[in-house]
Motif scaffolding. Structure first.
Motif, mmCIF file in Angstrom:
data_model
loop_
_atom_site.group_PDB
_atom_site.id
_atom_site.type_symbol
_atom_site.label_atom_id
_atom_site.label_comp_id
_atom_site.label_asym_id
_atom_site.label_seq_id
_atom_site.Cartn_x
_atom_site.Cartn_y
_atom_site.Cartn_z
ATOM 1 N N ARG A 45 0.824 -1.209 0.000
ATOM 2 C CA ARG A 45 0.000 0.000 0.000
ATOM 3 C C ARG A 45 0.856 1.256 0.000
ATOM 4 O O ARG A 45 2.058 1.184 0.148
ATOM 5 C CB ARG A 45 -0.987 -0.024 1.165
ATOM 6 C CG ARG A 45 -0.430 0.254 2.527
ATOM 7 C CD ARG A 45 -1.495 0.120 3.589
ATOM 8 N NE ARG A 45 -2.246 1.339 3.743
ATOM 9 C CZ ARG A 45 -2.778 1.737 4.869
ATOM 10 N NH1 ARG A 45 -2.671 1.003 5.949
ATOM 11 N NH2 ARG A 45 -3.425 2.858 4.954
ATOM 12 N N HIS A 46 0.174 2.379 -0.152
ATOM 13 C CA HIS A 46 0.825 3.693 -0.125
ATOM 14 C C HIS A 46 0.353 4.438 1.121
ATOM 15 O O HIS A 46 -0.764 4.254 1.584
ATOM 16 C CB HIS A 46 0.452 4.508 -1.362
ATOM 17 C CG HIS A 46 0.812 3.851 -2.644
ATOM 18 N ND1 HIS A 46 2.097 3.824 -3.123
ATOM 19 C CD2 HIS A 46 0.068 3.172 -3.537
ATOM 20 C CE1 HIS A 46 2.122 3.174 -4.259
ATOM 21 N NE2 HIS A 46 0.898 2.760 -4.533
ATOM 22 N N TRP A 47 1.211 5.287 1.654
ATOM 23 C CA TRP A 47 0.868 6.097 2.826
ATOM 24 C C TRP A 47 1.076 7.554 2.498
ATOM 25 O O TRP A 47 2.021 7.933 1.807
ATOM 26 C CB TRP A 47 1.757 5.748 4.018
ATOM 27 C CG TRP A 47 1.477 4.430 4.615
ATOM 28 C CD1 TRP A 47 0.568 4.148 5.599
ATOM 29 C CD2 TRP A 47 2.108 3.197 4.295
ATOM 30 N NE1 TRP A 47 0.604 2.808 5.893
ATOM 31 C CE2 TRP A 47 1.545 2.195 5.112
ATOM 32 C CE3 TRP A 47 3.099 2.821 3.390
ATOM 33 C CZ2 TRP A 47 1.925 0.871 5.059
ATOM 34 C CZ3 TRP A 47 3.484 1.507 3.330
ATOM 35 C CH2 TRP A 47 2.891 0.551 4.157
ATOM 36 N N ARG A 48 0.178 8.389 3.026
ATOM 37 C CA ARG A 48 0.279 9.844 2.897
ATOM 38 C C ARG A 48 0.038 10.417 4.291
ATOM 39 O O ARG A 48 -0.971 10.111 4.930
ATOM 40 C CB ARG A 48 -0.794 10.360 1.937
ATOM 41 C CG ARG A 48 -0.813 11.864 1.790
ATOM 42 C CD ARG A 48 -2.041 12.272 0.962
ATOM 43 N NE ARG A 48 -2.159 13.698 0.862
ATOM 44 C CZ ARG A 48 -2.697 14.498 1.772
ATOM 45 N NH1 ARG A 48 -3.171 14.002 2.887
ATOM 46 N NH2 ARG A 48 -2.764 15.791 1.578
ATOM 47 N N PHE A 49 0.974 11.220 4.759
ATOM 48 C CA PHE A 49 0.882 11.814 6.086
ATOM 49 C C PHE A 49 0.933 13.330 5.968
ATOM 50 O O PHE A 49 1.824 13.872 5.316
ATOM 51 C CB PHE A 49 2.043 11.350 6.981
ATOM 52 C CG PHE A 49 2.084 9.878 7.200
ATOM 53 C CD1 PHE A 49 1.242 9.283 8.126
ATOM 54 C CD2 PHE A 49 2.956 9.085 6.486
ATOM 55 C CE1 PHE A 49 1.275 7.920 8.335
ATOM 56 C CE2 PHE A 49 2.999 7.719 6.681
ATOM 57 C CZ PHE A 49 2.156 7.130 7.609
ATOM 58 N N HIS A 50 -0.034 13.998 6.594
ATOM 59 C CA HIS A 50 -0.033 15.457 6.696
ATOM 60 C C HIS A 50 0.548 15.752 8.076
ATOM 61 O O HIS A 50 -0.030 15.367 9.088
ATOM 62 C CB HIS A 50 -1.459 15.969 6.557
ATOM 63 C CG HIS A 50 -1.562 17.450 6.516
ATOM 64 N ND1 HIS A 50 -2.778 18.086 6.476
ATOM 65 C CD2 HIS A 50 -0.639 18.444 6.502
ATOM 66 C CE1 HIS A 50 -2.591 19.396 6.445
ATOM 67 N NE2 HIS A 50 -1.297 19.627 6.467
ATOM 68 N N LEU A 51 1.700 16.394 8.114
ATOM 69 C CA LEU A 51 2.441 16.584 9.355
ATOM 70 C C LEU A 51 2.806 18.034 9.578
ATOM 71 O O LEU A 51 2.911 18.810 8.633
ATOM 72 C CB LEU A 51 3.761 15.794 9.316
ATOM 73 C CG LEU A 51 3.682 14.303 9.061
ATOM 74 C CD1 LEU A 51 5.025 13.787 8.610
ATOM 75 C CD2 LEU A 51 3.234 13.604 10.311
ATOM 76 N N THR A 52 3.038 18.337 10.832
ATOM 77 C CA THR A 52 3.766 19.562 11.151
ATOM 78 C C THR A 52 4.954 19.126 11.999
ATOM 79 O O THR A 52 4.836 18.262 12.859
ATOM 80 C CB THR A 52 2.898 20.603 11.870
ATOM 81 O OG1 THR A 52 3.611 21.828 11.945
ATOM 82 C CG2 THR A 52 2.479 20.181 13.235
ATOM 83 N N GLY A 53 6.091 19.644 11.681
ATOM 84 C CA GLY A 53 7.300 19.308 12.427
ATOM 85 C C GLY A 53 7.881 20.576 13.013
ATOM 86 O O GLY A 53 7.690 21.674 12.486
ATOM 87 N N MET A 54 8.559 20.412 14.121
ATOM 88 C CA MET A 54 9.267 21.554 14.685
ATOM 89 C C MET A 54 10.631 21.075 15.152
ATOM 90 O O MET A 54 10.780 19.936 15.591
ATOM 91 C CB MET A 54 8.495 22.210 15.815
ATOM 92 C CG MET A 54 8.268 21.385 17.021
ATOM 93 S SD MET A 54 7.391 22.384 18.246
ATOM 94 C CE MET A 54 8.067 21.700 19.720
#
Length: 72
Positions: A45-54
């Motif tokens: 499968r494929h994964w898509r992640f909407h992230l915020t990083g600091m």
């Protein structure tokens, strides 16, 4: 010294990164914020992640980094 943590047991095993798209960045010295979309290809499968990083910078190097998942 930087602490390296083990991945969670449900983490993607041997993912192939497909794309990392930065949506927004902000700098509030020494803190940097990035909103981004990470895409990976895994064994079935494929994964898509909407992230915020600091992350915190010191002498031009990342000292600490934390990512947070944004639930769309």
């Amino acid at each position: 010294m930087m602490e390296v943590r083990q991945p969670a047991p449900f983490a993607i095993q041997n993912p192939t990164p497909l794309d990392f798209t930065a949506l927004q960045s902000a700098l509030v010295c020494p803190l940097v914020f990035n909103e981004r979309i990470d895409k990976f290809d895994g064994p079935n499968r494929h994964w898509r992640f909407h992230l915020t990083g600091m992350f915190f910078l010191r002498d031009g190097k990342i000292q600490e980094w934390t990512d947070y998942l944004i639930r769309d």
